[in-house]
Design a protein around this motif. Structure first.
Motif, PDB file in Angstrom:
ATOM      1  N   ILE A  41      -7.289  77.234 -43.925  1.00 56.54           N
ATOM      2  CA  ILE A  41      -6.377  77.747 -42.978  1.00 56.54           C
ATOM      3  C   ILE A  41      -5.237  76.845 -42.749  1.00 56.54           C
ATOM      4  O   ILE A  41      -5.656  75.690 -41.909  1.00 56.54           O
ATOM      5  CB  ILE A  41      -7.163  78.225 -41.690  1.00 56.54           C
ATOM      6  CG1 ILE A  41      -8.285  79.330 -41.945  1.00 56.54           C
ATOM      7  CG2 ILE A  41      -6.256  78.716 -40.620  1.00 56.54           C
ATOM      8  CD1 ILE A  41      -9.152  79.419 -40.937  1.00 56.54           C
ATOM      9  N   ASP A  42      -4.132  77.069 -43.156  1.00 52.26           N
ATOM     10  CA  ASP A  42      -2.927  76.094 -42.881  1.00 52.26           C
ATOM     11  C   ASP A  42      -2.543  76.258 -41.370  1.00 52.26           C
ATOM     12  O   ASP A  42      -2.431  77.133 -40.815  1.00 52.26           O
ATOM     13  CB  ASP A  42      -2.053  76.135 -43.848  1.00 52.26           C
ATOM     14  CG  ASP A  42      -1.148  77.552 -43.884  1.00 52.26           C
ATOM     15  OD1 ASP A  42      -1.814  78.498 -43.377  1.00 52.26           O
ATOM     16  OD2 ASP A  42      -0.311  77.465 -44.281  1.00 52.26           O
ATOM     17  N   ILE A  43      -2.197  74.890 -40.907  1.00 54.46           N
ATOM     18  CA  ILE A  43      -1.454  74.903 -39.703  1.00 54.46           C
ATOM     19  C   ILE A  43      -0.190  74.106 -39.714  1.00 54.46           C
ATOM     20  O   ILE A  43      -0.116  72.890 -39.662  1.00 54.46           O
ATOM     21  CB  ILE A  43      -2.346  74.328 -38.489  1.00 54.46           C
ATOM     22  CG1 ILE A  43      -3.634  75.269 -38.097  1.00 54.46           C
ATOM     23  CG2 ILE A  43      -1.466  74.175 -37.159  1.00 54.46           C
ATOM     24  CD1 ILE A  43      -4.583  74.795 -37.025  1.00 54.46           C
ATOM     25  N   ARG A  44       0.814  74.608 -40.195  1.00 49.30           N
ATOM     26  CA  ARG A  44       2.207  74.003 -40.692  1.00 49.30           C
ATOM     27  C   ARG A  44       3.423  74.417 -39.814  1.00 49.30           C
ATOM     28  O   ARG A  44       4.460  74.109 -40.225  1.00 49.30           O
ATOM     29  CB  ARG A  44       2.459  74.261 -42.220  1.00 49.30           C
ATOM     30  CG  ARG A  44       1.277  73.566 -43.126  1.00 49.30           C
ATOM     31  CD  ARG A  44       1.284  73.904 -44.311  1.00 49.30           C
ATOM     32  NE  ARG A  44       0.522  73.257 -45.385  1.00 49.30           N
ATOM     33  CZ  ARG A  44       0.625  71.747 -45.535  1.00 49.30           C
ATOM     34  NH1 ARG A  44       1.891  71.199 -45.156  1.00 49.30           N
ATOM     35  NH2 ARG A  44      -0.179  70.830 -46.097  1.00 49.30           N
TER      36      ARG A  44
ATOM     37  N   VAL B  97     -11.595  74.544 -43.590  1.00 44.34           N
ATOM     38  CA  VAL B  97     -10.522  73.527 -43.727  1.00 44.34           C
ATOM     39  C   VAL B  97      -9.451  73.990 -43.056  1.00 44.34           C
ATOM     40  O   VAL B  97      -9.006  74.900 -43.397  1.00 44.34           O
ATOM     41  CB  VAL B  97     -10.362  73.113 -45.253  1.00 44.34           C
ATOM     42  CG1 VAL B  97      -9.379  71.861 -45.182  1.00 44.34           C
ATOM     43  CG2 VAL B  97     -11.617  72.650 -45.933  1.00 44.34           C
ATOM     44  N   PHE B  98      -9.094  73.203 -42.059  1.00 50.96           N
ATOM     45  CA  PHE B  98      -7.798  73.302 -41.170  1.00 50.96           C
ATOM     46  C   PHE B  98      -6.782  72.423 -41.897  1.00 50.96           C
ATOM     47  O   PHE B  98      -6.850  71.241 -41.827  1.00 50.96           O
ATOM     48  CB  PHE B  98      -7.977  73.091 -39.852  1.00 50.96           C
ATOM     49  CG  PHE B  98      -9.132  74.186 -39.269  1.00 50.96           C
ATOM     50  CD1 PHE B  98      -8.583  75.456 -38.709  1.00 50.96           C
ATOM     51  CD2 PHE B  98     -10.383  73.836 -39.055  1.00 50.96           C
ATOM     52  CE1 PHE B  98      -9.338  76.195 -38.165  1.00 50.96           C
ATOM     53  CE2 PHE B  98     -11.384  74.809 -38.302  1.00 50.96           C
ATOM     54  CZ  PHE B  98     -10.862  76.074 -38.096  1.00 50.96           C
TER      55      PHE B  98
ATOM     56  N   GLY C 230     -10.864  68.921 -40.657  1.00 49.75           N
ATOM     57  CA  GLY C 230      -9.771  68.817 -40.440  1.00 49.75           C
ATOM     58  C   GLY C 230      -9.049  67.952 -41.591  1.00 49.75           C
ATOM     59  O   GLY C 230      -9.538  66.994 -41.663  1.00 49.75           O
ATOM     60  N   TRP C 231      -7.990  68.620 -42.199  1.00 55.77           N
ATOM     61  CA  TRP C 231      -7.425  67.803 -43.472  1.00 55.77           C
ATOM     62  C   TRP C 231      -6.118  67.439 -42.853  1.00 55.77           C
ATOM     63  O   TRP C 231      -5.106  68.552 -42.883  1.00 55.77           O
ATOM     64  CB  TRP C 231      -7.264  68.860 -44.535  1.00 55.77           C
ATOM     65  CG  TRP C 231      -6.769  68.062 -45.999  1.00 55.77           C
ATOM     66  CD1 TRP C 231      -6.780  66.973 -46.101  1.00 55.77           C
ATOM     67  CD2 TRP C 231      -6.556  68.824 -47.071  1.00 55.77           C
ATOM     68  NE1 TRP C 231      -6.282  66.624 -47.306  1.00 55.77           N
ATOM     69  CE2 TRP C 231      -6.238  67.910 -48.041  1.00 55.77           C
ATOM     70  CE3 TRP C 231      -6.452  70.174 -47.477  1.00 55.77           C
ATOM     71  CZ2 TRP C 231      -5.581  68.004 -49.344  1.00 55.77           C
ATOM     72  CZ3 TRP C 231      -6.294  70.398 -48.610  1.00 55.77           C
ATOM     73  CH2 TRP C 231      -5.580  69.461 -49.736  1.00 55.77           C
ATOM     74  N   VAL C 232      -5.841  66.308 -42.473  1.00 58.57           N
ATOM     75  CA  VAL C 232      -4.636  65.852 -42.146  1.00 58.57           C
ATOM     76  C   VAL C 232      -3.737  65.642 -43.445  1.00 58.57           C
ATOM     77  O   VAL C 232      -3.917  64.673 -44.104  1.00 58.57           O
ATOM     78  CB  VAL C 232      -4.457  64.558 -41.348  1.00 58.57           C
ATOM     79  CG1 VAL C 232      -3.176  64.055 -40.844  1.00 58.57           C
ATOM     80  CG2 VAL C 232      -5.566  64.597 -40.134  1.00 58.57           C
ATOM     81  N   ASN C 233      -2.869  66.669 -43.820  1.00 57.87           N
ATOM     82  CA  ASN C 233      -2.340  66.700 -45.024  1.00 57.87           C
ATOM     83  C   ASN C 233      -0.639  66.259 -44.567  1.00 57.87           C
ATOM     84  O   ASN C 233       0.014  67.231 -44.541  1.00 57.87           O
ATOM     85  CB  ASN C 233      -2.361  68.293 -45.509  1.00 57.87           C
ATOM     86  CG  ASN C 233      -2.060  68.046 -46.907  1.00 57.87           C
ATOM     87  OD1 ASN C 233      -1.144  67.236 -47.515  1.00 57.87           O
ATOM     88  ND2 ASN C 233      -2.172  69.406 -47.618  1.00 57.87           N
ATOM     89  N   HIS C 234      -0.538  65.095 -44.498  1.00 55.73           N
ATOM     90  CA  HIS C 234       0.760  64.594 -44.119  1.00 55.73           C
ATOM     91  C   HIS C 234       0.770  64.158 -42.749  1.00 55.73           C
ATOM     92  O   HIS C 234       0.857  62.948 -42.541  1.00 55.73           O
ATOM     93  CB  HIS C 234       1.883  65.463 -44.539  1.00 55.73           C
ATOM     94  CG  HIS C 234       3.275  64.795 -44.326  1.00 55.73           C
ATOM     95  ND1 HIS C 234       3.529  63.494 -44.830  1.00 55.73           N
ATOM     96  CD2 HIS C 234       4.453  65.252 -43.458  1.00 55.73           C
ATOM     97  CE1 HIS C 234       4.715  62.965 -44.427  1.00 55.73           C
ATOM     98  NE2 HIS C 234       5.288  63.888 -43.581  1.00 55.73           N
TER      99      HIS C 234
ATOM    100  N   ILE D 200      -6.671  68.972 -32.457  1.00 51.96           N
ATOM    101  CA  ILE D 200      -7.250  69.941 -33.293  1.00 51.96           C
ATOM    102  C   ILE D 200      -8.078  69.352 -34.197  1.00 51.96           C
ATOM    103  O   ILE D 200      -9.161  69.679 -34.495  1.00 51.96           O
ATOM    104  CB  ILE D 200      -6.195  70.809 -33.844  1.00 51.96           C
ATOM    105  CG1 ILE D 200      -5.837  71.731 -32.927  1.00 51.96           C
ATOM    106  CG2 ILE D 200      -6.819  71.727 -34.836  1.00 51.96           C
ATOM    107  CD1 ILE D 200      -4.582  72.683 -33.087  1.00 51.96           C
ATOM    108  N   ALA D 201      -7.221  68.276 -35.202  1.00 48.83           N
ATOM    109  CA  ALA D 201      -8.186  67.620 -36.001  1.00 48.83           C
ATOM    110  C   ALA D 201      -9.505  66.922 -35.423  1.00 48.83           C
ATOM    111  O   ALA D 201     -10.798  67.007 -36.194  1.00 48.83           O
ATOM    112  CB  ALA D 201      -7.251  66.327 -36.663  1.00 48.83           C
ATOM    113  N   LEU D 202      -9.452  66.412 -34.336  1.00 48.13           N
ATOM    114  CA  LEU D 202     -10.668  65.607 -33.698  1.00 48.13           C
ATOM    115  C   LEU D 202     -11.576  66.600 -33.189  1.00 48.13           C
ATOM    116  O   LEU D 202     -12.871  66.357 -33.185  1.00 48.13           O
ATOM    117  CB  LEU D 202     -10.358  65.037 -32.470  1.00 48.13           C
ATOM    118  CG  LEU D 202      -9.425  63.580 -32.501  1.00 48.13           C
ATOM    119  CD1 LEU D 202      -8.641  63.147 -31.217  1.00 48.13           C
ATOM    120  CD2 LEU D 202     -10.072  62.620 -33.362  1.00 48.13           C
TER     121      LEU D 202
END
Length: 551
Positions: free
Chosen positions: A38-41, A68-69, A98-102, A111-113
């Motif tokens: 699920i992308d949050i961009r 995976v966010f 949580g995938w910190v993708n950049h 949200i990642a935490l």
């Protein structure tokens, strides 16, 4: 040939062994055959919250084993972020990562935490989650100390809860949110343990103040041993926690087994970590930079991406602050113009389109409350009743305006009114409505004066005329007219909706039906006059023998 068969068999065995070994390296708690992404961009807002919830439900329904966010966001609204964090933590039956993708700044970091594990791409950055105030059209604004502390409290509560749930250092995550959390990193001599401690804890362990290695501005060169939070604030935060702290620190007797690695965040700084420091500090578990590596991380057979719907993209545009304010302003102005110069329906149509967009965008994604829509529609109905059916009563129109404005404000203001963000939205919305009312009335008056059609303004002041002597009212209304047309009978030249045209003695007059819609050609009778506009009513019987107005 036998040699070739043996080599082929050996290769297959080795390949199978390698795949098996890869699967065995995935912890049982992480092993997932089907992974949903699920992308949050985008900046995080109420649309994001609603969209993520929808996609999360779809993924669970489709049988995903892990969620995976995929995060690449600058942050966003506090209310939406806290709502998302709560939703993520409720997923007890499925692994969340949580995938910190950049980048995952501000709300994105929190949200990642909230997820059970964090993974990062090469060069990723996360942190800097201090609350800020942003007034639409005015940019970022500095918060007063008391207001800042008020907004920090729920964020600190959130990150402490995340740390205790997911095994992060709770002092470390608090330095994402608030300044004053100057921290030093210490490591056991065998390299197996790390701790992040403030100046007061450093003194308790090593018996001396820590060295200041990150100076900024006029910051004192001697470390303060005061706790980052006073006793009352610490007690309040602890009272809000469901999970007790299991954070342990070395004793002074064992301090010789520890060494200082360095100061990780300064007194006047907010913590930001890159991919390497996220791994070193235990915030992230692994560096993942491709979909193939992601599948290997879970030992997954398939991944499925759940994207935002087009309707959510459209709704995000329509409920953005500039667009909502413009829609409110245009709706009010065009409504007032249509009321002042009725007949064409163009301005009324524009007003209805704006209202439809204001209501429809939240409805499209399930964000509008039913009572908000009821208030708006009721307000419009009461205003129409005041203008068309019972002019001069006053109270009906006042109730209609109040209902309409309350419904509009509630629809536009999405944040909690008790928060700084909600207060700012409320002030901006009220200011926009006030300006649009002033502009609409000004434009309507100017057009009315140019065209000589003052129907709206005659209606607005009718209640003041009711208390006057009837003879004076009649004289005031008709003294400038060459002829009293009251009682004349004719036919509607056009549809009366309820305004339109009638022909009397070969002259076209503006007319308004006092009984709503009247079809073209219907016999009508003049019963009153307001300025240049005639008030007519449909005849229930054939026209009388009075002189035909068209002859």
């Amino acid at each position: 040939m036998p040699v070739l068969m043996m080599m082929l068999t050996a290769w297959l065995v080795i390949s199978g062994q390698s795949a098996t070994d890869t699967n065995l390296t995935v912890p049982a708690g992480r092993q997932s055959d089907s992974v949903a992404i699920i992308d949050i961009r985008t900046p995080i807002d109420s649309i994001t919250s609603a969209s993520v919830k929808r996609r999360l439900e779809e993924a669970i329904k489709d049988g995903a084993d892990a969620i995976v966010f995929d995060l690449n966001t600058p942050g966003g609204e506090v209310e939406a972020m806290l709502d998302l964090c709560h939703t993520i933590k409720q997923q007890d039956e499925i692994l969340t990562v949580g995938w910190v993708n950049h980048q995952a700044y501000s709300a994105g970091a929190l949200i990642a935490l909230a997820t059970e594990e964090i993974i990062v791409t090469d060069g990723a950055r996360m942190g800097d989650a201090a609350p800020i105030a942003a007034m639409p059209g005015m940019g970022l604004m500095e918060l007063p100390t008391a207001e800042r502390a008020k907004l920090e409290a729920p964020l600190l509560t959130e990150v402490i809860d995340s740390a205790r749930r997911n095994g992060y250092d709770e002092k470390l995550v608090q330095s994402f949110v608030a300044v004053g959390f100057a921290l030093w990193e210490i490591e056991s001599l065998d390299g197996s343990k790390r701790r992040f401690i403030d100046a007061n804890e450093y003194v308790e362990i090593f018996g001396k103040k820590p060295p200041i290695q990150r100076l900024r501005g006029d910051q004192p060169k001697d470390a303060s041993t005061a706790p980052p939070l006073d006793a009352e604030a610490s007690e309040m935060l602890e009272a809000m926690q469901e999970i007790p702290s299991d954070r342990t620190l070395p004793e002074m007797e064992t301090s010789a087994n520890w060494k200082l690695t360095g100061q990780i965040v300064g007194q006047e700084e907010l913590l930001i970590v890159d991919s390497e420091s996220a791994l070193r500090t235990g915030l992230a578990t692994q560096k993942i930079s491709s979909m193939k590596e992601l599948m290997g991380y879970f030992g997954a057979a398939q991944t499925t991406e759940y994207k935002e719907h087009w309707s959510e993209h459209l709704a995000r545009f329509l409920i953005s602050w500039p667009v909502r304010i413009i829609l409110v302003v245009v709706m009010i102005i065009t409504f007032l113009i249509e009321a002042a110069v009725p007949g064409s329906g163009i301005f009324g149509g524009i007003a209805l389109v704006c209202l439809g967009l204001l209501i429809g965008a939240p409805l499209l994604i399930g964000m509008a409350e039913w009572w908000e829509i009821v208030l708006i529609l009721t307000g419009l109905a009461l205003i129409a009743t005041e203008l068309l059916v019972t002019p001069g009563i006053g109270i009906i129109g006042l109730l209609g305006v109040t209902s309409l404005l309350v419904g509009l404000v509630s629809l536009v203001v999405t944040a909690d009114l008790g928060s700084q963000e909600g207060s700012q939205q409320l002030v901006t919305t009220i200011a926009a409505i006030a300006v649009s009312l002033l502009a609409g009335l000004s434009v309507a008056w100017w057009i009315s004066k140019k065209t000589g059609k003052l129907w709206l303004f005659n209606r607005l002041v009718l209640d003041a005329q009711v208390g006057m002597d009837s003879n004076l009212v009649e004289l005031n209304q008709f003294e400038t007219q060459p002829e009293d047309l009251t009682g004349c009978e004719t036919k509607a030249e056009t549809d009366l909706r309820p305004t339109g045209k009638v022909r009397i003695r070969g002259i076209i007059h503006d007319a308004r039906s006092n009984r709503g819609w009247v079809a073209e050609g219907t016999p009508v009778k003049v019963v009153n006059r307001f300025g240049e506009e005639l008030e007519v009513e449909p005849l229930d019987v054939p026209p009388s023998t009075k002189e035909s107005p068209d002859q």
